[in-house]
Design a protein around this motif. Structure first.
Motif, short mmCIF file in Angstrom:
data_model
loop_
_atom_site.label_atom_id
_atom_site.label_comp_id
_atom_site.label_asym_id
_atom_site.label_seq_id
_atom_site.Cartn_x
_atom_site.Cartn_y
_atom_site.Cartn_z
N HIS A 151 0.87 -1.18 0.00
CA HIS A 151 0.00 0.00 0.00
C HIS A 151 0.91 1.24 0.00
O HIS A 151 1.04 1.95 0.99
N GLN A 152 1.53 1.46 -1.15
CA GLN A 152 2.45 2.57 -1.34
C GLN A 152 2.25 3.12 -2.74
O GLN A 152 1.76 2.42 -3.63
N ARG A 153 2.65 4.37 -2.94
CA ARG A 153 2.44 4.99 -4.25
C ARG A 153 3.59 5.92 -4.59
O ARG A 153 4.35 6.36 -3.73
N GLU A 154 3.67 6.22 -5.89
CA GLU A 154 4.54 7.27 -6.42
C GLU A 154 3.64 8.27 -7.10
O GLU A 154 3.06 7.98 -8.16
N GLY A 155 3.47 9.45 -6.52
CA GLY A 155 2.56 10.44 -7.08
C GLY A 155 1.12 9.97 -6.99
O GLY A 155 0.73 9.25 -6.07
N ILE A 156 0.32 10.36 -7.99
CA ILE A 156 -1.10 10.03 -7.97
C ILE A 156 -1.50 9.06 -9.09
O ILE A 156 -2.68 8.80 -9.29
N GLU A 157 -0.51 8.52 -9.78
CA GLU A 157 -0.83 7.67 -10.93
C GLU A 157 -0.25 6.26 -10.83
O GLU A 157 -0.60 5.41 -11.65
N SER A 159 0.84 2.95 -8.15
CA SER A 159 0.98 2.32 -6.85
C SER A 159 1.96 1.16 -6.96
O SER A 159 2.30 0.70 -8.07
N ARG A 160 2.40 0.68 -5.81
CA ARG A 160 3.49 -0.31 -5.79
C ARG A 160 3.11 -1.60 -6.52
O ARG A 160 3.99 -2.25 -7.11
N ILE A 161 1.83 -1.96 -6.51
CA ILE A 161 1.44 -3.18 -7.22
C ILE A 161 1.69 -3.06 -8.72
O ILE A 161 1.80 -4.07 -9.42
N MET A 162 1.84 -1.83 -9.21
CA MET A 162 2.04 -1.59 -10.64
C MET A 162 3.51 -1.67 -11.05
O MET A 162 3.81 -1.88 -12.22
N TRP A 163 4.43 -1.45 -10.11
CA TRP A 163 5.85 -1.48 -10.50
C TRP A 163 6.60 -2.72 -10.01
O TRP A 163 7.69 -3.01 -10.48
N GLU A 164 6.02 -3.46 -9.09
CA GLU A 164 6.66 -4.69 -8.63
C GLU A 164 6.40 -5.82 -9.63
O GLU A 164 5.47 -5.77 -10.44
N SER A 165 7.19 -6.86 -9.54
CA SER A 165 6.99 -8.03 -10.39
C SER A 165 5.73 -8.77 -9.97
O SER A 165 5.24 -8.63 -8.84
N GLU A 166 5.21 -9.58 -10.88
CA GLU A 166 4.03 -10.37 -10.55
C GLU A 166 4.31 -11.29 -9.38
O GLU A 166 3.47 -11.45 -8.48
N ALA A 167 5.48 -11.90 -9.35
CA ALA A 167 5.82 -12.82 -8.26
C ALA A 167 5.84 -12.10 -6.92
O ALA A 167 5.35 -12.64 -5.90
N SER A 168 6.36 -10.88 -6.89
CA SER A 168 6.38 -10.11 -5.65
C SER A 168 4.97 -9.72 -5.21
O SER A 168 4.65 -9.77 -4.01
N LYS A 183 -10.21 -14.10 1.72
CA LYS A 183 -8.94 -14.29 1.03
C LYS A 183 -9.05 -14.20 -0.49
O LYS A 183 -8.06 -14.35 -1.19
N ASP A 184 -10.26 -13.96 -0.99
CA ASP A 184 -10.45 -13.85 -2.44
C ASP A 184 -11.12 -12.52 -2.82
O ASP A 184 -11.74 -12.42 -3.87
N VAL A 185 -10.98 -11.52 -1.94
CA VAL A 185 -11.56 -10.19 -2.17
C VAL A 185 -10.47 -9.16 -1.93
O VAL A 185 -9.74 -9.21 -0.93
N PHE A 186 -10.37 -8.18 -2.84
CA PHE A 186 -9.24 -7.25 -2.85
C PHE A 186 -9.74 -5.84 -3.13
O PHE A 186 -10.75 -5.65 -3.81
N ALA A 187 -9.05 -4.86 -2.60
CA ALA A 187 -9.25 -3.46 -3.00
C ALA A 187 -7.92 -2.89 -3.45
O ALA A 187 -6.91 -3.02 -2.75
N TYR A 188 -7.90 -2.29 -4.63
CA TYR A 188 -6.67 -1.71 -5.18
C TYR A 188 -6.22 -0.52 -4.34
O TYR A 188 -7.00 0.42 -4.14
N PRO A 189 -4.98 -0.54 -3.83
CA PRO A 189 -4.51 0.61 -3.04
C PRO A 189 -4.57 1.91 -3.83
O PRO A 189 -4.12 1.97 -4.98
N PHE A 190 -5.19 2.92 -3.23
CA PHE A 190 -5.37 4.24 -3.85
C PHE A 190 -6.24 4.16 -5.10
O PHE A 190 -6.36 5.14 -5.83
N GLY A 191 -6.81 3.01 -5.38
CA GLY A 191 -7.58 2.83 -6.60
C GLY A 191 -6.72 2.75 -7.85
O GLY A 191 -7.24 2.83 -8.97
N LEU A 192 -5.41 2.54 -7.68
CA LEU A 192 -4.47 2.55 -8.81
C LEU A 192 -4.10 1.12 -9.18
O LEU A 192 -3.69 0.33 -8.33
#
Length: 248
Positions: A151-157, A159-168, A183-192
């Motif tokens: 649950h981290q971001r760079e700016g407003i566009e 979030s960390r899930i977007m720059w990390e590898s799929e395995a991570s 365990k099968d329900v998720f919310a995208y951090p910051f909506g990103l």
């Protein structure tokens, strides 16, 4: 069809008047919660009273899964109440109101943020709760995945899930799932997020994922890109009704 509402901080008007404040979380991540994500206790109660008075059905995640995967019908007036990030105000202000009114809600838990020990309430910080406090509210809140340390971001566009590898990303999802009930329900951090993230969730057998894109959820809404509506403080009730999909 149904509407999903998302809340973050429910505070007294006096506390909100102090302005934007930094978050305080267990893993040390630094950020500040934007002011549009604060709602006053009075306004929160006004919204819930409207929903109750208008005969809305407060959904569970199981009902939404049934809607998308088992062709189950939902009541005509249906709404899902969600909270993100597990701030102290969720316990101090929101929980007692929801409990008194008999309304269940979903809380998306960034588990790496959660403290091991309970901390004193802080007006000047968006302080996160402890695991014990979350457990004490489990009669009202169902907890679902909001990442562990991602649950981290760079700016407003981005979030960390977007720059990390799929395995991570998968490892982080699995870490969070050690703590949450759903365990099968998720919310995208910051909506990103991006479509690679959607595919990762699909491959990891997630059934529902929530964005912060406003709108009504229908049978044609992708269940891994569900709409959620941020309610801005003081939004007139007629505009709130439009958000719910009510006819004028």
């Amino acid at each position: 069809m149904f509407t999903t509402l998302v809340f973050h901080e429910i505070r007294s008007k006096n506390e909100i008047s102090l302005g934007q404040r930094p978050i305080s979380v267990a893993d040390g991540y630094k950020d500040s919660l934007p002011m549009p994500l604060y709602n006053s206790l009075d306004y929160f109660c006004e919204l819930l009273n409207y929903l109750k008075g208008a005969g809305y059905h407060f959904l569970s995640l199981d009902e939404i899964k049934g809607f998308y995967y088992e062709d189950q019908k939902l009541p005509e007036k249906s709404v899902l109440i969600t909270f993100d990030d597990c701030y102290q105000s969720q316990k101090k202000y929101a929980y007692p109101v929801l409990k008194e009114m008999g309304i269940k809600a979903v809380s998306f838990e960034p588990t790496g943020w959660i403290f091991e020990e309970e901390q004193p309430y802080k007006e000047n910080f968006s302080q996160v709760l402890s695991f014990k406090e979350l457990e004490e509210m489990a009669d009202i809140f169902t907890y679902a995945n909001h990442t562990h340390h991602f649950h981290q971001r760079e700016g407003i566009e981005k979030s960390r899930i977007m720059w990390e590898s799929e395995a991570s990303f998968i490892r982080d999802l699995e870490s969070c799932n050690q703590y949450v009930e759903e365990k099968d329900v998720f919310a995208y951090p910051f909506g990103l997020y991006n479509q690679n993230n959607v595919q990762t969730l699909l491959n990891s057998h997630f059934k529902l994922a929530f964005t912060t894109e406003p709108g009504i959820n229908t049978s044609s809404t992708p269940p891994l890109e569900l709409h959620r509506n941020i309610v801005i403080e003081g939004l007139p009730i007629d505009k709130f009704r439009e958000m719910l999909g009510e006819q004028k």
